[in-house]
Design a protein around this motif. Structure first.
Motif, short mmCIF file in Angstrom:
data_model
loop_
_atom_site.label_atom_id
_atom_site.label_comp_id
_atom_site.label_asym_id
_atom_site.label_seq_id
_atom_site.Cartn_x
_atom_site.Cartn_y
_atom_site.Cartn_z
N ASN A 192 -43.38 -27.18 84.88
CA ASN A 192 -42.30 -27.81 84.11
C ASN A 192 -42.24 -27.36 82.65
O ASN A 192 -41.52 -27.94 81.85
N THR A 193 -43.01 -26.33 82.30
CA THR A 193 -42.92 -25.79 80.94
C THR A 193 -42.39 -24.37 80.90
O THR A 193 -42.28 -23.78 79.82
N ARG A 194 -42.06 -23.77 82.09
CA ARG A 194 -41.68 -22.36 82.10
C ARG A 194 -40.37 -22.09 81.37
O ARG A 194 -40.13 -20.98 80.89
N ASN A 195 -39.50 -23.08 81.33
CA ASN A 195 -38.23 -22.91 80.60
C ASN A 195 -38.25 -23.67 79.27
O ASN A 195 -37.20 -23.99 78.73
N GLY A 196 -39.45 -23.90 78.79
CA GLY A 196 -39.56 -24.71 77.59
C GLY A 196 -39.61 -26.18 77.95
O GLY A 196 -39.41 -26.58 79.10
N VAL A 197 -39.90 -26.99 76.96
CA VAL A 197 -40.04 -28.44 77.18
C VAL A 197 -39.00 -29.17 76.35
O VAL A 197 -38.90 -28.96 75.13
N GLN A 198 -38.26 -30.00 77.02
CA GLN A 198 -37.26 -30.80 76.31
C GLN A 198 -37.90 -32.07 75.75
O GLN A 198 -38.67 -32.76 76.45
N TYR A 199 -37.58 -32.33 74.48
CA TYR A 199 -38.10 -33.53 73.81
C TYR A 199 -36.88 -34.35 73.37
O TYR A 199 -36.08 -33.90 72.55
N ARG A 200 -36.70 -35.51 73.98
CA ARG A 200 -35.49 -36.32 73.77
C ARG A 200 -35.73 -37.38 72.70
O ARG A 200 -36.76 -38.07 72.71
N ILE A 201 -34.74 -37.51 71.83
CA ILE A 201 -34.74 -38.57 70.82
C ILE A 201 -33.54 -39.46 71.10
O ILE A 201 -32.39 -39.00 71.11
N TRP A 202 -33.82 -40.72 71.35
CA TRP A 202 -32.74 -41.68 71.63
C TRP A 202 -32.05 -42.07 70.33
O TRP A 202 -32.70 -42.37 69.32
N LEU A 203 -30.74 -42.07 70.37
CA LEU A 203 -29.94 -42.34 69.17
C LEU A 203 -29.38 -43.77 69.20
O LEU A 203 -28.21 -44.00 68.89
N ASN A 204 -30.24 -44.71 69.58
CA ASN A 204 -29.83 -46.12 69.60
C ASN A 204 -30.60 -46.93 68.57
O ASN A 204 -30.66 -48.15 68.65
N TYR A 205 -31.19 -46.22 67.61
CA TYR A 205 -31.96 -46.94 66.58
C TYR A 205 -31.01 -47.61 65.58
O TYR A 205 -29.83 -47.24 65.44
N ALA A 206 -31.52 -48.62 64.90
CA ALA A 206 -30.71 -49.34 63.90
C ALA A 206 -30.28 -48.39 62.79
O ALA A 206 -31.04 -47.51 62.37
N ASN A 207 -29.05 -48.55 62.35
CA ASN A 207 -28.47 -47.79 61.24
C ASN A 207 -28.25 -46.32 61.57
O ASN A 207 -28.20 -45.48 60.66
N VAL A 208 -28.14 -45.98 62.85
CA VAL A 208 -27.84 -44.59 63.18
C VAL A 208 -26.45 -44.24 62.64
O VAL A 208 -25.52 -45.03 62.73
N ARG A 209 -26.34 -43.05 62.06
CA ARG A 209 -25.08 -42.65 61.44
C ARG A 209 -24.83 -41.16 61.66
O ARG A 209 -25.77 -40.36 61.78
#
Length: 387
Positions: A289-306
């Protein structure tokens, strides 16, 4: 034409200046000055009265109610008071009187109101535009937060900490117009800081004055847009029948944007955990699961997201035992500015290249990868825990 029932000089009374009752017309008085004509005998409706202040006509008004007391009231423009005060902006012997006419015929002249005292001397010199409440020659103040450089914005990491407020000394020809003993009063929000009296060293140096807004005072006023201004007051001692009085120059109000901890990404608490995508059933990154690189997801549901939040991500590889030094050459850093479309999508994904997951870097075939991110916006910085 015979005129019957007409007023004579002896029927008229001296004009009355209510704001001169204390014996002095100050700058504040001159901004709202009136002169009254007391009721007099033999007045008729539509008799005309002309008022003179320091020899300057205030114009003509008709009498509309012969029983009114006062029978007429004249507004005195600041410019007239200033003209009467002369080039020194201060005079002790101004005369005020009025005349009465009927059907174009002069009838009577009032007794003189003598020795009217006017003092318009202001810190900063004459007010260029007395029709406004501010003195345009006073330079705007500013505030800078702890270890900051930006004026009139307090960032979240500066909130609740001492800040410096600068009151600029007048520039150029106006520099000598603040005097020893003038009192400077700074107001932040609704809070008046301790008043400061200009001393001989200040006058000699003619340098900006710096005041401290304590962190506690800042928190008392709270986050949001706060007004900042200052006044400079000159006091004049009592003389004869005239009590002590003062003239005050007022600066413009500037807006200070104060960002509290609740305004930063995450609202002052940790941001949501970032997560590695497509882990194997054991929750690990493996060869497949690393042969195409590793995706690192950041959820954009934090308070004050703009829109335009700036995300910085860092991945560091470690050998199996925690606490060891990072794997040399296995640090990945990237950043991105998110958009409204990203926010609507709900997350943003960084891809860590496959070159960070090789046998050369992990010869023991196992290891740890720590992912961490922060988000910056105008409010400050929000942090996420390491994953």
């Amino acid at each position: 034409l015979l005129l019957n029932d007409v007023p004579a000089d002896s029927d008229l009374f001296k004009p009355v200046i209510p704001l001169h009752a204390d014996g002095i017309i100050t700058d504040a008085d001159a901004r709202q000055l009136t002169v009254q004509v007391p009721k007099f005998a033999h007045a008729h409706v539509d008799d005309r009265v002309v008022m003179f202040f320091g020899g300057i006509s205030l114009g003509e008004l008709p009498i509309t109610d012969i029983n009114a007391e006062p029978i007429l009231t004249f507004q005195v423009p600041y410019a007239v008071v200033a003209q009467a005060a002369g080039p020194t902006h201060q005079k002790n012997d101004i005369e005020v009187y009025y005349t009465v006419s009927r059907m174009g015929h002069a009838l009577a002249t009032s007794p003189l109101l003598e020795n009217v005292r006017v003092d318009l001397r202001l810190p900063g010199g004459p007010d260029p535009d007395p029709l406004t409440p501010i003195h345009e020659l006073l330079i705007d103040p500013w505030i800078i937060g702890e270890n900051g450089i930006d004026r009139n914005i307090i960032y979240a990491n500066q909130y609740g900490k001492d800040a410096d407020i600068t009151v600029p000394w007048p520039a150029g020809a106006a520099a000598p117009t603040w005097l020893v003993g003038d009192v400077v009063q700074v107001t932040f929000g609704s809070l008046d800081l301790a008043a400061y009296s200009i001393n001989a060293s200040d006058f000699a140096d003619k340098k900006d004055l710096v005041f401290t807004l304590t962190g506690t005072q800042m928190e008392t006023e709270g986050a949001g847009d706060q007004p900042l201004k200052y006044t400079v007051t000159r006091r004049f001692p009592a003389a004869g029948s005239v009590p002590e009085y003062s003239n005050t120059a007022v600066s413009r109000v500037v807006t200070v944007h104060v960002i509290g901890g609740n305004d930063v990404p995450g609202g002052g608490t940790n941001l949501p955990n970032g997560e590695f995508v497509n882990l194997n059933p054991q929750g690990a990154l493996d060869w497949a699961n690393t042969r195409n690189g590793v995706q690192y997801r950041i959820w954009l549901n934090y308070a004050n997201v703009r829109d335009q939040d700036h995300i910085f991500v860092k991945f560091v590889g470690y050998y199996p035992r925690r606490g060891t030094a990072p794997v040399v050459g296995n640090t990945y850093e990237a950043d991105a500015v998110i958009s409204t479309q990203d926010i609507n999508r709900g997350s943003y994904i960084f891809t860590i290249p496959a070159s960070h997951f090789t046998n050369d870097l992990f010869p023991r075939l196992t290891g740890f990868g720590h992912g961490h991110y922060i988000v910056n916006n105008q409010g400050g910085t929000g942090n996420a825990p390491e994953v």
